[in-house]
Design an enzyme around this catalytic site. Structure first.
Site, PDB file in Angstrom:
ATOM      1  N   VAL A  21       0.801  -1.050   0.016  1.00  0.00           N
ATOM      2  CA  VAL A  21       0.017  -0.211  -0.073  1.00  0.00           C
ATOM      3  C   VAL A  21       1.117   1.228  -0.027  1.00  0.00           C
ATOM      4  CG1 VAL A  21      -1.658   1.346   1.181  1.00  0.00           C
ATOM      5  CG2 VAL A  21      -1.992  -0.952   1.021  1.00  0.00           C
ATOM      6  N   LYS A  36       9.480  -4.813  -7.456  1.00  0.00           N
ATOM      7  CA  LYS A  36       9.494  -5.757  -6.265  1.00  0.00           C
ATOM      8  C   LYS A  36      10.295  -6.955  -7.033  1.00  0.00           C
ATOM      9  CE  LYS A  36       7.345  -8.164  -2.578  1.00  0.00           C
ATOM     10  NZ  LYS A  36       6.347  -8.241  -1.731  1.00  0.00           N
ATOM     11  N   GLY A 106       9.271  -8.776   2.653  1.00  0.00           N
ATOM     12  CA  GLY A 106       9.319  -8.853   3.976  1.00  0.00           C
ATOM     13  C   GLY A 106      10.536  -7.986   4.681  1.00  0.00           C
ATOM     14  N   PRO A 187      -3.585   6.271   7.625  1.00  0.00           N
ATOM     15  CA  PRO A 187      -4.820   5.614   8.416  1.00  0.00           C
ATOM     16  C   PRO A 187      -5.448   4.544   7.841  1.00  0.00           C
ATOM     17  CG  PRO A 187      -5.520   7.571   7.314  1.00  0.00           C
ATOM     18  CD  PRO A 187      -4.222   7.413   7.172  1.00  0.00           C
TER      19      PRO A 187
END
Length: 219
Positions: A21, A36, A106, A187
């Site tokens: 995110v 990635k 990770g 949030p």
């Protein structure tokens, strides 16, 4: 380094802290390229697929994984199950003409092989790190340990992005003991979308915050 050519690595303090995110937030806000290099777990297409679908990224805004493994476990073990050995010398930082956001598999101490930790690769790259930490219980220990490991190896840390319900004390405590600035507090979003991420980017003035931190780092 300026923000238009920023190359940054997004690392998590734990599993499911929101790296993907946060990576999406940065890719969208900086009009950057997503990469990635190692993906463990291909359910749902993996994180590259999630970022591309969330942001509707064109092909030139993402780089395919170097390694993709089916099992959602540590990269070294996922590779072993497919009789593959990850070769760190093949994990070179891509050359791009814009911002590059690299999402790790990770946390910083995850093994890539039986002899090589992810932090060893981060040491070779020597790119600034953005640490993604959860907001609630347990974050102090995990985040401070991650900061300590990176600092011990003199790997630059740009800052923290804290993910989850807003906490009254943890951001202040992490800055106090970790000596690392909080870039933003993301949030829990009612709906995760490119639009909701864009709103948080503007609301928290994250671009300006990053520019300030880069200016301080370059002095």
């Amino acid at each position: 380094m300026n923000i238009k050519s920023l190359k940054v690595v997004v690392c998590g303090t734990d599993t499911d802290v929101g790296k993907t995110v946060v990576s999406s937030l940065l890719v969208q806000g900086l009009s950057g390229v997503y990469w990635k290099p190692i993906q463990s777990g291909l359910e749902g297409g993996g994180d590259t697929n999630r970022v591309c679908e969330l942001l509707t990224l064109p092909k030139e805004r993402w780089i395919p994984e170097k390694y993709k493994f089916k099992a959602a476990v540590s990269p070294h073990w996922a590779a072993e199950q497919e009789h593959i050995i990850i070769k760190p010398n093949l994990l070179k930082v891509p050359l791009v003409n814009q911002s590059l956001i690299i999402e790790t598999a990770g946390g910083v101490m995850v093994p890539l092989t039986r002899q090589y930790l992810q932090i060893d690769l981060l040491k070779e790259w020597m790119l600034p790190i953005i640490i993604v930490a959860r907001s609630g219980l347990g974050t102090l220990n995990h985040t401070l340990l991650s900061i300590e490991a990176l600092t011990k190896r003199k790997i630059p840390i740009l800052g923290l992005i804290i993910n989850g319900p807003l906490h009254k004390d943890n951001p202040k405590t992490l800055e106090q003991f970790g000596g690392v600035p909080v870039i933003a507090q993301l949030p829990k979003l009612a709906s995760l979308s490119a639009s909701s991420l864009a709103k948080e980017w503007l609301k928290q003035d994250i671009r300006n915050r990053l520019e300030q931190l880069l200016e301080t780092t370059n002095r």
